[in-house]
Design an enzyme around this catalytic site. Structure first.
Site, mmCIF file in Angstrom:
data_model
loop_
_atom_site.group_PDB
_atom_site.id
_atom_site.type_symbol
_atom_site.label_atom_id
_atom_site.label_comp_id
_atom_site.label_asym_id
_atom_site.label_seq_id
_atom_site.Cartn_x
_atom_site.Cartn_y
_atom_site.Cartn_z
ATOM 1 N N HIS A 193 0.614 -1.249 0.077
ATOM 2 C CA HIS A 193 -0.144 0.052 0.092
ATOM 3 C C HIS A 193 0.854 1.214 -0.219
ATOM 4 O O HIS A 193 0.498 2.339 -0.285
ATOM 5 C CB HIS A 193 -0.980 -0.039 1.130
ATOM 6 C CG HIS A 193 -2.151 -0.822 0.666
ATOM 7 N ND1 HIS A 193 -2.207 -2.256 1.342
ATOM 8 C CD2 HIS A 193 -3.199 -0.714 -0.199
ATOM 9 C CE1 HIS A 193 -3.132 -2.765 0.707
ATOM 10 N NE2 HIS A 193 -3.883 -1.889 -0.245
ATOM 11 N N GLU A 434 -11.768 -10.827 -4.630
ATOM 12 C CA GLU A 434 -10.310 -10.602 -4.330
ATOM 13 C C GLU A 434 -9.946 -12.026 -3.847
ATOM 14 O O GLU A 434 -8.677 -12.295 -3.329
ATOM 15 C CB GLU A 434 -10.136 -9.900 -3.200
ATOM 16 C CG GLU A 434 -10.722 -8.280 -3.737
ATOM 17 C CD GLU A 434 -10.358 -7.493 -2.610
ATOM 18 O OE1 GLU A 434 -9.143 -6.535 -2.636
ATOM 19 O OE2 GLU A 434 -10.863 -6.980 -1.495
ATOM 20 N N ASP A 458 -5.302 -8.486 -4.334
ATOM 21 C CA ASP A 458 -5.359 -9.394 -3.337
ATOM 22 C C ASP A 458 -5.639 -10.916 -4.180
ATOM 23 O O ASP A 458 -5.336 -11.756 -3.491
ATOM 24 C CB ASP A 458 -6.569 -8.833 -2.542
ATOM 25 C CG ASP A 458 -6.105 -8.149 -1.598
ATOM 26 O OD1 ASP A 458 -5.093 -8.323 -0.761
ATOM 27 O OD2 ASP A 458 -6.692 -7.114 -1.184
ATOM 28 N N CYS A 505 -10.307 -3.471 -10.758
ATOM 29 C CA CYS A 505 -9.477 -2.156 -10.139
ATOM 30 C C CYS A 505 -8.225 -2.580 -9.755
ATOM 31 O O CYS A 505 -7.793 -1.634 -9.056
ATOM 32 C CB CYS A 505 -10.488 -1.553 -9.343
ATOM 33 S SG CYS A 505 -10.901 -2.782 -7.765
#
Ligand code: PEP
Ligand code: MG
Length: 602
Positions: A193, A434, A458, A505
């Site tokens: 992240h 995910e 993920d 996404c």
């Protein structure tokens, strides 16, 4: 001599600047005792250090308040109060009177306090552990006279390159963008992240450098090549010149690509591809809206929480979501409910977990804390009156989670109705795909949801059992693994069968080669980082979906991710070659993973 350290490209761009080396860890404290005569002087030294730390923190707080807002700044108030805490100072003084040096006494007391707070059953108390740690580092650095390497208080205009072991998302959001212009970390990968956040902030970044912090010790200047994943320490004047020229070329290429931002997103064989943007923080909304995206395919709401002392209240969230909706009106905006946990934690984090990515994360945490979740749901339902809002749930593994959320949405709507607050109760609810569990039960999920969005970051992690943030496993995080491609194709097929929209996404969608693969797998909606919109649109306009489908069909017959990649790359290159000069910029992007040659002796 110049040293080139190779890492993982995390956020493109070139920066040449001074190194700001940050070691945000508790320093080694040597054992030292004080003679009885020196005790008072030592106590005075202790108080002076605590006062100085508090003064520094107040300055940081004011700067963060000015740049990021009072809520983000609040954690520094907490830390100031720790520095000023009378009980804490008395406990340290007591140890100094027993003959411990101030730094040793402070270290021991802070260690004890952290342990005590960490064991607390009260979540708020546990959240103070990281504040205690920050104060411990600050005060010890002063007492030990260590170089001043404050993470969030770098002089403005320094244009510094932050070199550090790891950067938490909370520290990243607090960085002063006028002082830090690039990031280089030992840890991290392209889908951790910190990398995602750096891309959102437009900060060039290289992660996964492994030992850059050691190599950068006493280095004054460096170059970050975020496009190729390089950190060049102590560059020679010739190298600096070379990179200035590269930076000009990159800027020119980016300007060229911008010509496609406003163009229609239609392939050569007439297939329309919906391109939306990923927005990670509300204050990016306006800039992202000018990227050429037709709405937001993913708004990650947790980045608006990490690094804060308290969760944002309903009003603040409502304003933030409404801002994004207004910026993108009349296009749809998909807002994802909190995906907190994993490597994204608010200040203080949660109880320690052995496997945070398999832990109390995302929808699990929200459902377990309905009062916290409903604040967000109410804010979303209120914001929905300002545009085409859609709510998306992260990390879903069972339809049960959707049902429980729906009950909470109904409750939230009833609460708003009782308060006579304008809202919409019929906001479409979708899920992120995910996990393999979500893919394999997509038919069930599709019956109770309005759309799917595949989170490939993920999905790859959970399918291949490869930690997305572990630099050791970077080469094993193979997005083009046949298992991943089959799961994506299956999700699209289930969406088609149920008549619901499917988009992608994850970071995969932002890269031209991967986007080509996704179109070939049947995906017709992509949500990408704002700065990738123009490039992906250009790609869509330069290829035929028929060719992408044929390429993927052949690729799926291959056994390994490496074979699939080779085959897709060849096909895409051939496809682009037919476009001649028009596809030049894209071919350059395809080659981005190829690291330029470097002669270390330069
Ligand atoms: C993903 O997992 O692909 C995704 C888009 O969500 P995040 O990166 O925030 O986990
Ligand atoms: Mg995810």
């Amino acid at each position: 001599m110049s040293v080139v350290v190779t890492g993982v490209p995390a956020s493109p761009g070139i920066v040449i600047g001074p190194v700001h080396l940050l070691r945000w860890e508790v320093p080694e404290v040597p054992a030292r005792t004080v003679a009885p005569d020196d005790v008072e002087g030592e106590i005075a030294r202790l108080h002076a250090a605590c006062d100085l730390a508090a003064e520094r923190l107040r300055k940081v707080r004011d700067r963060v308040a000015e740049h990021a807002g009072p809520e983000e700044a609040a954690i520094f108030d907490v830390q100031v109060s720790i520095c000023d805490d009378a009980d804490l100072r008395v406990s340290v003084e007591t140890l100094v009177r027993q003959g411990f040096a101030a730094e040793k006494a402070f270290d021991l007391v802070l260690l004890e306090w952290r342990e005590h707070f960490g064991r607390s059953t009260n979540a708020l108390m546990r959240e103070r552990v990281s504040d205690l740690l920050d104060v411990q580092i600050r005060v010890l650095s002063i007492l030990l006279d260590l170089p001043d390497r404050d993470p969030v208080d770098v002089p403005k205009g320094a244009d510094a390159i932050l070199v550090t072991h790891d950067l938490t998302p909370s520290l990243t959001v607090q960085l002063d963008r006028e002082a830090i212009s690039a990031i280089a970390t030992d840890a991290g990968t392209g889908t951790s992240h910190v990398a995602i956040l750096a891309r959102s902030l437009g900060l060039p970044a290289v992660v996964g450098l492994r030992d850059a912090t050691w190599k950068a010790e006493s280095v004054a200047t460096a170059i970050v090549d975020g496009t190729h994943g390089l950190l060049i320490l102590d560059p020679t004047p010739a190298r600096i010149e070379e990179y200035r020229a590269r930076a000009r070329v990159e800027a020119e290429e980016a300007r060229e690509l911008q010509r496609y931002a406003r163009a229609e997103s239609v392939s050569l064989d007439g297939v329309r591809i919906t391109l939306r943007a990923n927005v990670d923080m509300p204050d990016e909304a306006e800039a992202a809206a000018s990227s050429g995206a037709e709405g937001v395919g993913l708004m990650r709401t947790e980045f608006f929480v990490v690094g804060r002392a308290a969760m944002p209240d309903e009003e603040e969230q409502y304003e933030a979501y409404a801002r994004v909706l207004r910026a993108f009106a009349p296009h749809p905006v998909v807002i994802r409910t909190y995906d907190i946990g994993g490597d994204k934690l608010p200040v203080g984090g949660f109880p320690h977990e052995a496997n945070p990515f398999l832990g109390w994360r995302a929808i699990r945490m929200c459902l377990d804390q309905p009062e916290l979740f409903k604040v967000q749901l109410r804010a979303l339902l209120r914001a929905a009156v300002h545009g085409d809002l859609r709510i998306m749930l992260p990390l879903v593994v069972s339809v049960d989670e959707v049902r429980r959320t729906r009950l909470l949405i109904d409750e939230a709507a009833r609460e708003l109705a009782a308060r006579h607050v304008p809202h919409r109760a019929d906001v479409p609810l979708g899920v992120m795909i995910e996990t393999p569990a979500a893919v394999l039960t997509a038919d069930t999920l599709a019956r109770e949801t309005a759309f799917f969005s595949i989170g490939t970051n993920d999905l790859v992690q959970y399918t291949l059992a490869v930690d997305r943030g572990n630099v050791q496993l970077v080469d094993r995080f193979t997005t083009l693994h046949p298992a991943v491609l089959r799961l994506i194709a299956r999700t699209q097929a289930e969406g088609d069968a149920a008549g619901i929209a499917v988009s992608v996404c994850g970071e995969m969608a932002s890269q031209p080669l991967m986007a080509f693969a996704l179109l070939g797998l049947g995906i017709r909606q992509l949500s990408v980082s704002p700065r990738s919109v123009a490039a992906v649109k250009h790609l869509v306009r330069c290829i035929s979906v028929g060719a992408a489908t044929a390429a993927v069909t052949s690729a799926l017959a291959a056994d390994t991710a490496a074979d699939i990649e080779t085959l897709l790359r060849e096909r895409l290159r051939a496809e682009l070659a037919q476009r001649g000069d028009a596809a030049d910029g894209l071919i350059a992007l395809l080659d981005e993973h190829i690291v330029p040659d470097h002669d270390d002796s330069q």
